[in-house]
Design an enzyme around this catalytic site. Structure first.
Site, PDB file in Angstrom:
ATOM      1  N   SER A 126     167.513   2.281   3.924  1.00 13.84           N
ATOM      2  CA  SER A 126     166.268   1.971   4.635  1.00 13.84           C
ATOM      3  C   SER A 126     165.970   0.495   4.448  1.00 13.84           C
ATOM      4  O   SER A 126     166.403  -0.117   3.465  1.00 13.84           O
ATOM      5  CB  SER A 126     165.113   2.809   4.073  1.00 13.84           C
ATOM      6  OG  SER A 126     163.859   2.327   4.535  1.00 13.84           O
ATOM      7  N   TYR A 139     159.650   4.965  -3.203  1.00 13.04           N
ATOM      8  CA  TYR A 139     160.666   5.049  -2.147  1.00 13.04           C
ATOM      9  C   TYR A 139     161.507   3.775  -2.127  1.00 13.04           C
ATOM     10  O   TYR A 139     162.740   3.839  -1.999  1.00 13.04           O
ATOM     11  CB  TYR A 139     159.983   5.284  -0.809  1.00 13.04           C
ATOM     12  CG  TYR A 139     160.925   5.508   0.348  1.00 13.04           C
ATOM     13  CD1 TYR A 139     161.856   6.548   0.332  1.00 13.04           C
ATOM     14  CD2 TYR A 139     160.895   4.685   1.474  1.00 13.04           C
ATOM     15  CE1 TYR A 139     162.725   6.761   1.388  1.00 13.04           C
ATOM     16  CE2 TYR A 139     161.750   4.890   2.536  1.00 13.04           C
ATOM     17  CZ  TYR A 139     162.673   5.926   2.500  1.00 13.04           C
ATOM     18  OH  TYR A 139     163.526   6.123   3.558  1.00 13.04           O
TER      19      TYR A 139
END
Length: 247
Positions: A126, A139
């Protein structure tokens, strides 16, 4: 026929990768925890469903997979959007297990077969791996660790006929990602994408993955960042019309 093993294949980017590759002639092996869901998709694609938790897989789980030309580590996800001083350590652990340990164990289970096939590993990380943002500590940390794993593996495979690629998507709209992140709160999940003109879809990312998979075996894409036009950077997101017209 080449074979691709895809984790997180029950939804989102993982499911889209399975469908895109199957449509171009690949045999697909779908890995996810939701047995009934991946069985249905595998039946549609004439593929193989393996209901597994990636954090606990072993080599023995893949006895039915005779060859592996491509491994797509897509299982993962985010939990919560809290600040560091109040973030749940349990949520951090879960994110690390799913994003990092799952990638590690899948790689360990299938690496010899991928090398034998002169194949490719594609890890879906990501843009969260590129820097922190408020509420994203857990995250971002997990995706940064997955990125580090990918970079180290690429160097360790020097001298081996195998490609190692990292795909870093920006804002992607999938039905479950934000909903899971906010524990089923539909209002919070919807607000993430509010006003964004054409965020990426799972299918968009799958097209990028397929293009990498179809390159000649001596061509390696180290990493590729994929964002929608509305998102120019981590903090450069335009909410509003972009004036698209049909071509």
């Amino acid at each position: 026929m080449k074979t691709a093993v895809i984790t997180g294949a029950s939804t989102g980017i993982g499911e889209a990768c399975a469908r895109t590759l199957a449509a171009s002639g690949w045999q697909v092996v779908l890995v996810a925890r939701r047995a009934e869901r991946i069985a249905k998709i595998a039946d549609e694609l004439q593929g193989l469903a393996l209901p597994l938790d990636v954090t606990n897989v072993t080599k023995d789980d893949f006895e039915a997979v005779e060859q592996c030309d491509l491994l797509i580590n897509c299982a993962g996800g985010a939990l919560g959007l809290d600040q560091v001083d109040s973030y749940s350590a349990e949520d951090w652990s879960t994110m690390f297990d799913r994003n990092v340990i799952g990638t590690l164990k899948m790689t360990q289970a299938l690496l010899p077969r991928i090398i034998e096939a002169q194949g490719c590993i594609i890890n879906i990380t990501s843009t969260a791996a590129l820097g922190g943002y408020e509420g994203g500590s857990g995250y971002c940390a997990a995706k940064s660790a997955q990125r580090a794993l990918t970079q180290s593996l690429r160097l360790e495979m020097k001298g081996k006929p195998i490609r190692i690629t990292e795909v870093l998507p920006g804002m992607v709209y999938t039905p479950e990602f934000s909903l899971n992140r906010f524990n089923g709160d539909e209002a919070k999940a919807k607000a993430v994408y509010e006003g964004v003109d054409r965020p990426l879809t799972g299918e968009d990312v799958a097209e990028v993955v397929a293009s990498i998979a179809h390159l000649p075996p001596h061509v390696n894409i180290d990493e590729i960042v994929v964002r929608p036009v509305a998102q120019r950077g981590q903090y450069a997101l335009h909410r509003g019309e972009l004036g698209w017209h049909e071509k």
